[in-house]
Design an enzyme around this catalytic site. Structure first.
Site, mmCIF file in Angstrom:
data_model
loop_
_atom_site.group_PDB
_atom_site.id
_atom_site.type_symbol
_atom_site.label_atom_id
_atom_site.label_comp_id
_atom_site.label_asym_id
_atom_site.label_seq_id
_atom_site.Cartn_x
_atom_site.Cartn_y
_atom_site.Cartn_z
ATOM 1 C CE LYS A 151 -3.983 1.996 2.446
ATOM 2 N NZ LYS A 151 -4.989 1.786 3.515
ATOM 3 C CB SER A 200 -7.532 4.277 2.115
ATOM 4 O OG SER A 200 -7.041 3.512 3.205
ATOM 5 C CB SER A 217 -8.985 1.747 4.880
ATOM 6 O OG SER A 217 -9.403 3.092 4.915
#
Length: 473
Positions: free
Chosen positions: A81, A156, A180
């Site tokens: 990420k 996210s 997320s």
């Protein structure tokens, strides 16, 4: 065989690698070919290092040839990420302010996964500073849902979830404050676990005592997700809230049945998070499946009074702590919603923080009482199905207008406040072919029990086996 390797589950790949049926180089090459073919369609990966990945794969193959004992993620490629620090590889946080930022250290999570044998492919797309559950930013644009590229992939960890669903990587890391990990898993028909706070330790960070935001694993199956958790979890002295349970605890068979399990189902978190009708139309028939598996299912929910205000207070405080310096130095470079979040944090009073702390303590005790009567709580992961990717956020939910980009995420973030493990498992599709996830929520520290329940449900339904219609290969 190499052309199909990107389609295999991580556990299957890991077993074949250890038996030397396939090589790490073949696995990486298969995924790089898939990335070249599909990533322009979904925009899930934003930084790629094919040469570095192939060199790491060669070293992994050499270790196995020498007869060395290999770690659990040996030879498995992963893109991290883009909010997680990666030494020598840019970490942008989706912000122009960090477009050329190359850290000189790894996040603890990145360090652990590479030590466990994972091969670094690159980075996955995120919203700017991971703010919001729709993945778009001014650097790289919007990540598209592999099941319908006009729709959001969530966030996210949206790049991570889309990359999993599209076959660009077999495992994915992420983080979850208000959903997320869970929201993008639900939107992309993969699995995402928000672990108990402290299960996966964090370092570095400005608030190492924080338990609202947690790192965690994603996979195409519950078993793959547990495998990744086993490499992430375990104590570290740099994280003052880390739990002592070794990560290897989660590297066990998840097989079992659900007979006798006491399950509570809440379609709307007792009125705090109304869901769209098309979400409930997919989820409510799943209750019958759980009853057929031997569960007792009631409609019930813990008392969530004050959870919404508590989440928003703690989140605003964390934004000011993490990003307040950037507001002072580069206000014009931040998107308006982030500016608003930081300023909200600066307006907080001691009384606001006292109320949030006391409310969260009360909610914790109420949660323990609730789970003395039930083994699991089930709820929608998201209140909506994947929405138009050109929108910043849905403008209404179940007929109610949304006032901010947080309002449609209540079904996830109210659970975050409770400090419990929550797992998003594929639960089926709308008539239009959009994925919907079911949220399995357990008592504090019951991560393994949640994984086992999710695995049993997944095995009975196999909703996650439906793959998106993307270019063949």
């Amino acid at each position: 065989m190499p052309d199909a390797l990107h389609q295999l589950d991580a556990l299957d790949l890991a077993a074949r690698l250890r038996r030397r049926d396939i090589s790490a180089r073949e696995v990486v090459e298969s995924h790089l070919d898939r990335i070249e073919q599909v990533n322009p369609v979904v925009n899930a990966l934003v930084t790629l290092d094919p040469e570095g990945a192939l060199a790491a794969a060669a070293r992994a193959d050499e270790r196995l040839v020498r007869g060395a004992v290999v770690p659990p993620l040996h030879g498995l490629p992963i893109a991290f990420k883009d909010t997680h620090l990666t030494r020598g590889m840019r970490t942008t946080h989706g912000s122009p302010l960090f477009a050329d930022h190359v850290p000189d250290e790894d996040d603890l999570l990145v360090e652990r996964l590479q030590r466990a044998g994972a091969i670094r492919l690159g980075k996955t797309n995120v919203p700017e500073f991971a703010a919001g559950s729709h993945t778009f930013n001014p650097l790289f644009g919007t990540t598209r849902n592999p099941y319908d590229t006009t729709r959001s992939a969530g966030g996210s960890s949206g790049g991570a979830a889309a990359a999993l669903a599209a076959g660009l990587q077999p495992l994915a890391d992420g983080s979850d404050m208000g959903g997320s990990l869970r929201n993008p898993a639900s939107f992309c028909n993969v699995v995402g676990l928000r672990p108990t706070p402290g299960r996966v330790p964090r370092h570095p960070g400005r608030d190492l005592w924080d338990t609202l935001s947690v790192p965690g694993p994603m996979g195409r199956t519950v078993a793959d997700t547990a495998l990744l958790l086993s490499a992430m979890a375990g104590p570290d002295p740099r994280s003052p809230v880390s739990l002592e349970t070794p990560g290897g605890t989660f590297r066990v068979p998840l097989d079992g049945d659900l007979r006798g399990l006491r399950i509570a189902w809440t379609p709307d978190l007792a009125g705090h998070a109304p869901a769209e009708a098309d979400v409930l139309a997919v989820l409510e028939p799943q209750l019958r499946i759980l009853e057929e598996l031997g569960c007792r299912v009631d409609t019930a929910c813990p008392d969530l009074t004050g959870a919404d205000a508590t989440f928003r207070t703690l989140r605003a405080h964390s934004f000011d702590l993490a990003l307040g310096d950037l507001l002072d130095s580069d206000r014009q470079a931040l998107k308006p919603s982030i500016v608003e979040n930081i300023e909200q944090g600066r307006r907080l009073t001691v009384a606001d923080l006292n109320t949030a702390t006391a409310t969260r303590s009360r909610l914790h005790l109420g949660t323990l009482d609730f789970f003395s009567r039930y083994d699991l709580l089930l709820a929608p992961v998201s209140q909506v199905t994947p929405f138009d990717a050109e929108l910043e956020y849905p403008r209404e939910v179940a007929g109610r207008p949304t006032r901010s980009y947080l309002d449609w995420m209540r079904s996830a973030y109210l659970i975050s406040v409770l400090g419990v493990p929550a797992l998003s498992v594929p639960a089926g599709f709308t008539p239009g072919g959009l994925p919907v996830g079911l949220q399995f929520i357990g008592p504090p520290r019951a991560d393994l029990a949640v994984l086992r329940a999710g695995h049993a449900y997944e095995s009975a339904t196999r909703h996650g086996r439906r793959r998106p219609d993307l270019p063949a290969g």
